[in-house]
Design an enzyme around this catalytic site. Structure first.
Site, PDB file in Angstrom:
ATOM      1  NE  ARG A  95      -3.911   0.130   2.201  1.00 36.31           N
ATOM      2  CZ  ARG A  95      -4.738   0.594   3.129  1.00 36.31           C
ATOM      3  NH1 ARG A  95      -4.685   0.106   4.365  1.00 36.31           N
ATOM      4  NH2 ARG A  95      -5.606   1.552   2.848  1.00 36.31           N
ATOM      5  CD  GLN A 202     -11.828   1.626   6.565  1.00 36.58           C
ATOM      6  OE1 GLN A 202     -12.892   2.087   6.120  1.00 36.58           O
ATOM      7  NE2 GLN A 202     -10.708   1.612   5.847  1.00 36.58           N
ATOM      8  CG  ASP A 243      -3.515   6.674   6.817  1.00 38.25           C
ATOM      9  OD1 ASP A 243      -4.566   7.307   7.064  1.00 38.25           O
ATOM     10  OD2 ASP A 243      -3.390   5.445   6.990  1.00 38.25           O
ATOM     11  CE  LYS A 254      -9.408   4.959   4.796  1.00 40.81           C
ATOM     12  NZ  LYS A 254      -8.743   4.212   3.715  1.00 40.81           N
TER      13      LYS A 254
HETATM   14  C1  LIG Z   1      -3.877   5.415  13.310  1.00 40.08           C
HETATM   15  S1  LIG Z   1      -3.765   5.339  11.597  1.00 40.08           S
HETATM   16  C2  LIG Z   1      -5.428   5.106  11.180  1.00 40.08           C
HETATM   17  C3  LIG Z   1      -5.748   5.565   9.800  1.00 40.08           C
HETATM   18  O1  LIG Z   1      -5.567   4.502   8.836  1.00 40.08           O
HETATM   19  C4  LIG Z   1      -6.808   4.316   8.178  1.00 40.08           C
HETATM   20  O2  LIG Z   1      -6.682   3.950   6.838  1.00 40.08           O
HETATM   21  P1  LIG Z   1      -6.889   2.395   6.434  1.00 40.08           P
HETATM   22  O3  LIG Z   1      -8.056   1.885   7.233  1.00 40.08           O
HETATM   23  O4  LIG Z   1      -7.142   2.444   4.947  1.00 40.08           O
HETATM   24  O5  LIG Z   1      -5.587   1.710   6.771  1.00 40.08           O
HETATM   25  C5  LIG Z   1      -7.487   5.655   8.294  1.00 40.08           C
HETATM   26  O6  LIG Z   1      -6.939   6.603   7.417  1.00 40.08           O
HETATM   27  C6  LIG Z   1      -7.182   5.973   9.723  1.00 40.08           C
HETATM   28  O7  LIG Z   1      -7.366   7.286  10.133  1.00 40.08           O
END
Ligand SMILES: CSC[C@H]1O[C@H](OP(=O)(O)O)[C@H](O)[C@@H]1O
Length: 352
Positions: A95, A202, A243, A254
């Site tokens: 990723r 999520q 991120d 996100k």
């Molecule tokens: C504490 S980092 C969490 C951050 O990561 C998530 O993205 P993903 O679920 O695609 O890995 C999302 O941006 C969260 O805020």
């Protein structure tokens, strides 16, 4: 308030394996999977079985250990190092956005470079020690973020959050949710509004689950309702994760976070980002330079396996967006709170 179930845990010595919660099954099913090959780690990151910037970094560090298991006992050091580079490059392709993935892989490669005198077997053991340290440090960073962030939260606060920046995204109590857990543990009454966070939900699947597990009041809303709950004065603060944060404080998170930041500014509501120092990328001057992952159309047209759009519909599916520093009231790190969010204050905090 119960502890968070461990997002991941290593089993055994350097020839062991990584157990992790398969987050794609939550909240309906709590199932742990065992990753014994680097390909299984790669797939788990790609398919968001493990997700969240810090958790991705921790998993990738263990993936390096797993990827070297076939060589550790009988290869020469040159062959060992070549394989390490190959494994790190492979995992880096899972990723593109969460900088913790690359930060962790670079840290593992740096340890190998600084210990050239070790034979493969000893070097392999040393790499496991480093992966465990990355996980343990992340757990501590989460706790520190919680402590620093809870100071910003008064009892009676409504807090909106987007996606999942909880324990499931880290090795500890999370980043944004660590602030909520810490505030609640201090006896502060908070009410969380969780955006469901399309398309992979999520927020609906993971954030509500985590908060309910820990007894923190949470109300689930559609992403489109964020402005309305602000207008109705149900929310007095927004806290999200990140991120990747650029040198000037622009924060990538996100998809939908940028919209929430704009809405918060329009309603005079403080917008906080909670992230460890391992999520900062000082090599990037601003957030426009952060690579944004684009994911499959099916995540939108066949969300959670149900077709909701005509086949072959054109789709744009960026998984992240960037909240510019001017929309962020403070960035909560394990070292303290960056406020105002400026290039100078970012650097000063990270160098503290
Ligand atoms: C504490 S980092 C969490 C951050 O990561 C998530 O993205 P993903 O679920 O695609 O890995 C999302 O941006 C969260 O805020």
């Amino acid at each position: 308030m119960s502890e968070h179930p461990r997002t991941m845990r290593w089993n055994g010595d350097s020839h062991g394996w990584l157990t992790m919660i398969d987050q794609t099954l939550l909240p309906v099913e709590f199932k742990e999977i065992e990753c014994r090959t680097v390909e299984e780690i790669w797939e788990a990151i790609k398919m968001l079985r493990v997700r969240g910037a810090p958790a991705i970094g921790c998993s990738a560090a263990y993936g390096v250990v797993i990827g070297l298991q076939t060589l550790a006992d009988d290869a020469d050091r040159k062959e060992f190092d070549a394989r390490l580079e190959e494994v790190a490059t492979y995992l880096a392709g899972s990723r593109p956005t969460a900088v913790n993935l690359f930060w962790a892989l670079d840290r593992m490669k740096r340890v190998a470079a600084e210990n050239q005198e070790l034979a493969p077997k000893e070097m392999h053991t040393r790499l496991l020690t480093e992966a465990v340290a990355i996980e343990d440090e992340d757990r501590e960073m989460c706790a520190a973020i919680g402590r620093h962030g809870a100071k910003l939260i008064e009892s009676g606060t409504g807090i909106l959050t987007h996606c999942n920046a909880g324990g499931l995204a880290t090795a500890g109590d999370g980043t944004a949710l660590a602030v909520m857990f810490a505030a609640a543990a201090q006896g502060k009454e908070i009410q969380v509004y969780a955006d469901e966070t399309r398309p992979l939900l999520q927020g609906a699947r993971l954030t509500t689950w985590e908060l309910q597990q820990r007894g923190v009041p949470v109300t689930l809303i559609c992403d489109s309702m964020a402005g309305q709950v602000m207008k109705e004065k149900r929310v007095q603060a927004v806290i999200t994760g990140a991120d990747r944060i650029a040198a000037n404080g622009d924060a990538c998170n996100k998809i939908g976070t940028y919209s929430v930041a704009v809405l918060a500014k329009a309603h005079g509501i403080p917008f906080y980002v909670a992230a460890p120092s391992s999520t900062f990328d000082l090599s990037l001057e601003n957030g426009e330079l952060i690579p944004i992952e684009e994911r499959l159309a099916e995540e939108i047209t066949d969300g959670m396996g149900k077709q909701t759009a005509p086949a072959d519909t054109n789709v744009y599916n960026p998984a992240f967006d960037v909240a510019p520093a001017e929309l962020i009231d403070a960035i909560i790190t394990e070292k303290g709170v960056i406020r105002p969010v400026t290039k100078e204050n970012v650097r000063a905090m990270l160098e503290a």
